[in-house]
Write a protein that holds these residues in place. Structure first.
Motif, PDB file in Angstrom:
ATOM      1  N   SER A 341      41.472  49.286 -42.918  1.00 27.41           N
ATOM      2  CA  SER A 341      42.269  50.422 -42.474  1.00 27.41           C
ATOM      3  C   SER A 341      43.207  50.039 -41.342  1.00 27.41           C
ATOM      4  CB  SER A 341      41.342  51.559 -42.023  1.00 27.41           C
ATOM      5  OG  SER A 341      42.072  52.620 -41.454  1.00 27.41           O
ATOM      6  N   GLY A 344      46.044  47.481 -42.446  1.00 23.81           N
ATOM      7  CA  GLY A 344      46.965  47.826 -43.519  1.00 23.81           C
ATOM      8  C   GLY A 344      46.620  47.228 -44.864  1.00 23.81           C
ATOM      9  N   VAL A 346      45.208  48.076 -47.802  1.00 31.34           N
ATOM     10  CA  VAL A 346      44.750  49.222 -48.585  1.00 31.34           C
ATOM     11  C   VAL A 346      44.078  48.792 -49.886  1.00 31.34           C
ATOM     12  CG1 VAL A 346      45.430  51.372 -49.690  1.00 31.34           C
ATOM     13  CG2 VAL A 346      46.570  50.643 -47.593  1.00 31.34           C
ATOM     14  N   ARG A 378      47.121  56.088 -42.932  1.00 26.42           N
ATOM     15  CA  ARG A 378      47.905  55.185 -42.084  1.00 26.42           C
ATOM     16  C   ARG A 378      49.023  54.502 -42.858  1.00 26.42           C
ATOM     17  NH1 ARG A 378      45.607  53.872 -37.138  1.00 26.42           N
ATOM     18  NH2 ARG A 378      43.530  54.729 -36.810  1.00 26.42           N
ATOM     19  N   SER A 379      48.742  54.217 -44.133  1.00 26.44           N
ATOM     20  CA  SER A 379      49.744  53.511 -44.950  1.00 26.44           C
ATOM     21  C   SER A 379      50.767  54.458 -45.561  1.00 26.44           C
ATOM     22  CB  SER A 379      49.041  52.734 -46.067  1.00 26.44           C
ATOM     23  OG  SER A 379      48.367  53.623 -46.941  1.00 26.44           O
ATOM     24  N   ARG A 381      50.104  57.079 -47.579  1.00 24.47           N
ATOM     25  CA  ARG A 381      49.698  57.674 -48.853  1.00 24.47           C
ATOM     26  C   ARG A 381      48.924  58.966 -48.566  1.00 24.47           C
ATOM     27  NH1 ARG A 381      47.792  52.097 -51.824  1.00 24.47           N
ATOM     28  NH2 ARG A 381      46.842  53.545 -53.333  1.00 24.47           N
ATOM     29  N   HIS A 413      52.856  60.698 -39.710  1.00 26.12           N
ATOM     30  CA  HIS A 413      53.933  60.620 -40.711  1.00 26.12           C
ATOM     31  C   HIS A 413      54.724  61.916 -40.832  1.00 26.12           C
ATOM     32  CE1 HIS A 413      52.744  56.653 -42.212  1.00 26.12           C
ATOM     33  NE2 HIS A 413      51.499  57.059 -42.076  1.00 26.12           N
ATOM     34  N   PHE A 603      49.465  49.127 -34.804  1.00 27.76           N
ATOM     35  CA  PHE A 603      48.948  49.872 -35.953  1.00 27.76           C
ATOM     36  C   PHE A 603      47.573  50.388 -35.575  1.00 27.76           C
ATOM     37  CE2 PHE A 603      47.097  50.372 -40.193  1.00 27.76           C
ATOM     38  CZ  PHE A 603      48.159  50.905 -40.884  1.00 27.76           C
TER      39      PHE A 603
END
Length: 604
Positions: A341, A344, A346, A378-379, A381, A413, A603
């Motif tokens: 996580s 990054g 995924v 976080r990515s 999605r 986001h 991140f």
């Protein structure tokens, strides 16, 4: 009709062939008892039981108790229980042995039922009976029954018994009633290393690490006795929870002096302590000295590396662990998923999630899915993360963490639609209410919806909802200095303000500007708009550390909330300006600032 255990043995007697030597030996009670003490398998046990029955010694309570002890030792508690039911005159040893057997087999409720049965008979409990049933209450965290047993102890005249009182301290600690544990401890006229350890564990397991350390110091001062491995492990755990690296190192010295540095329990605690205090390199040194590391130290290293931003190291340790045929547990996968996580990764994270049950037989639960929701969120999605969160059945506490994680990702986001839905769920369930309001407010602000920002702030004021204030602390020598956001009365304040002004001027020369959007866009638990950035608790702690800790020594700061974006950027620049390393442990992870960058890779 169900036959008794003894009837079954009588039917089996003709088929049992004993050697001539054994037949000669089985003519005295002493011989039977010695044979029972040597039994190491069920077949031998059954054979001996049959011989005892045939010889007429089964009606002797003393012999029957040895028979029961043998069944208990071989973990045949069902047969032991049947034997108790068939005994003519069971005594306190009979009941206590079987109760202890059930406790050791992970069936404490049956042990408590036996205690009630015993109370209904003419047999009175002794100190070991009480210690056993109290231990059963500890395992179940059954405070109500534990109090009743404590009352029975008082009536029985064992209130000053060392074994019983030590068990009571442990039980109250396990049941989160530390005050009662301390009252029992203080009432003890005589204490040993076990009772002191129980009190230390009680504090350590109830988030009162400072008190645990104080008790340990008192133990060393009053008794000067040698601590055992359990006491040392508990003290180390207390240091870990507080982030007290210096205290942890002092305790590590005591570990070496007492010769426990190769003990698996202590070594695992040290690995965990160093990782939680942000010293992964030293944690690795301790880990490398463990000859045959089990799943526990491996898991501590995997989780520690993940929280430190060293995702690839964490995953490499997991692969090494699997290559050594060490089976991971559910906590190991929390570390693995956390590493994916925060790095990054995924696709790799989803692969590990699927492998949990398919390969290792571990069913993912709320904490694993929370990591995956965080990973997807976080990515970017968000829709996948939202659908996954809605599909999981969780209790209130786990749900608060799950939805809070998704809320943070929505804010990150700018997904106002999801943030609104998630915030409503948290507020309606009365979970993380203040955090939900603040994060939703910041999400609206990020989208430029200032009308809803002011509306939410007004709603918070109307309902009396306040967020937790930011707090950071730094350990210097044997003292901890605590700083709160906006506190102007700190020690050496004039020097701190002067240094902060100089650092801000230097940062501005390098192009640094604070957030210009009107709010600090941070996670659910960070300082609000009203608190000036330069007054954030971690900045106060950093400035104090810079004027108090000699150059060349890493400054380590602990924070009760998530580090905000602006402070994170400031710390990176300051690390380059003053050419020093800073390690910040916030509520989520570690940040190691060095030469203008952070191990989290921005991140977090």
């Amino acid at each position: 009709m169900k036959k008794s255990l003894n009837q079954n043995l009588l039917f089996a007697l003709p088929s049992m062939v004993l050697s001539r030597q054994n037949k000669l030996y089985f003519h005295t009670k002493t011989g039977f008892i010695e044979q029972l003490q040597r039994c190491n398998n069920v077949i031998s046990m059954t054979s001996t039981h049959a011989s005892v029955l045939k010889s007429g010694f089964l009606n002797d309570t003393f012999t029957a108790n040895h028979l029961m002890n043998c069944y208990v030792r071989l973990q045949e508690t069902h047969d032991a229980h049947q034997l108790l039911d068939e005994m003519l005159e069971p005594n306190v040893v009979s009941y206590t042995s079987l109760m202890a057997g059930y406790v050791n087999m992970g069936q404490p409720k049956i042990a408590m039922c036996l205690f009630q049965m015993m109370n209904g008979s003419l047999v009175s409990p002794n100190e070991f009976t009480f210690a056993t049933v109290i231990n059963a209450c500890s395992i179940l965290a059954d405070l109500r029954t534990g109090k009743k047993v404590h009352s029975h102890v008082e009536v029985s005249g064992l209130r000053d018994n060392l074994v019983v009182c030590s068990s009571l301290v442990d039980m109250y600690g396990k049941c989160n009633d530390v005050d009662r544990a301390r009252r029992v401890f203080d009432s003890m006229g005589c204490r040993n290393v076990v009772s002191w350890t129980s009190m230390i564990v009680a504090y350590a397991q109830n988030a009162q690490g400072d008190e645990a350390l104080n008790i340990f110091r008192e133990f060393n001062y009053l008794l000067g006795d040698r601590p055992n491995q359990f006491m040392l492990a508990s003290v180390i755990n207390a240091c870990a929870s507080l982030g007290r690296l210096i205290s942890g190192k002092v305790t590590h010295g005591a570990v070496i002096r007492c010769g426990y540095d190769s003990n698996d329990v202590v070594a695992s605690a040290l690995v965990d302590m160093y990782t939680k205090c942000g010293d992964v390199s030293y944690s690795d040194k301790v880990f490398q000295r463990i000859l045959k590391p089990s799943v526990i130290p491996y898991t501590s290293m995997i989780v520690g590396a993940a929280k430190y931003g060293l995702g690839r190291l964490s995953l490499g340790l997991f692969e090494e662990m699997i290559a050594r045929r060490i089976k991971p547990n559910d906590v190991t996968f929390v570390g693995v998923l956390h590493a994916c996580s925060h790095s990054g990764l995924v696709d790799e994270g989803l692969k590990h999630l699927n492998s949990m049950y398919e390969i290792y037989g571990i069913k993912p639960d709320a904490k694993h899915y929370t990591c995956v929701v965080d990973m997807l969120g976080r990515s970017g999605r968000l829709d996948e993360a939202y659908q996954l969160a809605k599909s999981i059945q969780v209790d209130a506490n786990a749900g608060a963490l799950l939805w809070g994680t998704l809320l943070s990702a929505s804010r990150l986001h700018g997904r106002v639609d999801i943030a609104v839905e998630v915030s409503k769920k948290l507020i309606e369930s009365n979970q993380q209410v203040a955090g939900a309001y603040v994060t939703l407010s910041n999400t609206y602000a990020l989208a430029g919806d200032w009308e809803n920002v002011h509306s939410l702030r007004s709603e918070m004021n109307r309902t009396g909802v306040y967020k937790e204030p930011g707090c950071s602390w730094v350990e210097i020598k044997d003292r901890t200095y605590v700083f709160y956001a906006g506190d102007k009365s700190i020690e050496r304040g004039s020097e701190v303000w002067s240094l902060m002004r100089k650092l801000e001027q230097e940062m501005k020369k390098r192009g640094y500007v604070g957030e210009n959007t009107g709010l600090v866009f941070v996670d659910v638990e960070e300082e609000a708009k009203e608190e000036i950035l330069s007054m954030h608790s971690e900045r106060l702690a950093l400035a104090f550390g810079l004027i108090s800790i000699p150059k060349g020594i890493t400054i380590r700061i602990m924070k009760n909330l998530r580090m905000c974006k602006d402070c994170h950027e400031a710390f990176k620049q300051i690390s380059d300006i003053v050419e020093r390393d800073f390690v910040v442990r916030d509520i989520n992870r570690f940040h190691h600032f060095k030469n203008g960058s952070c191990t989290c890779g921005d991140f977090w």
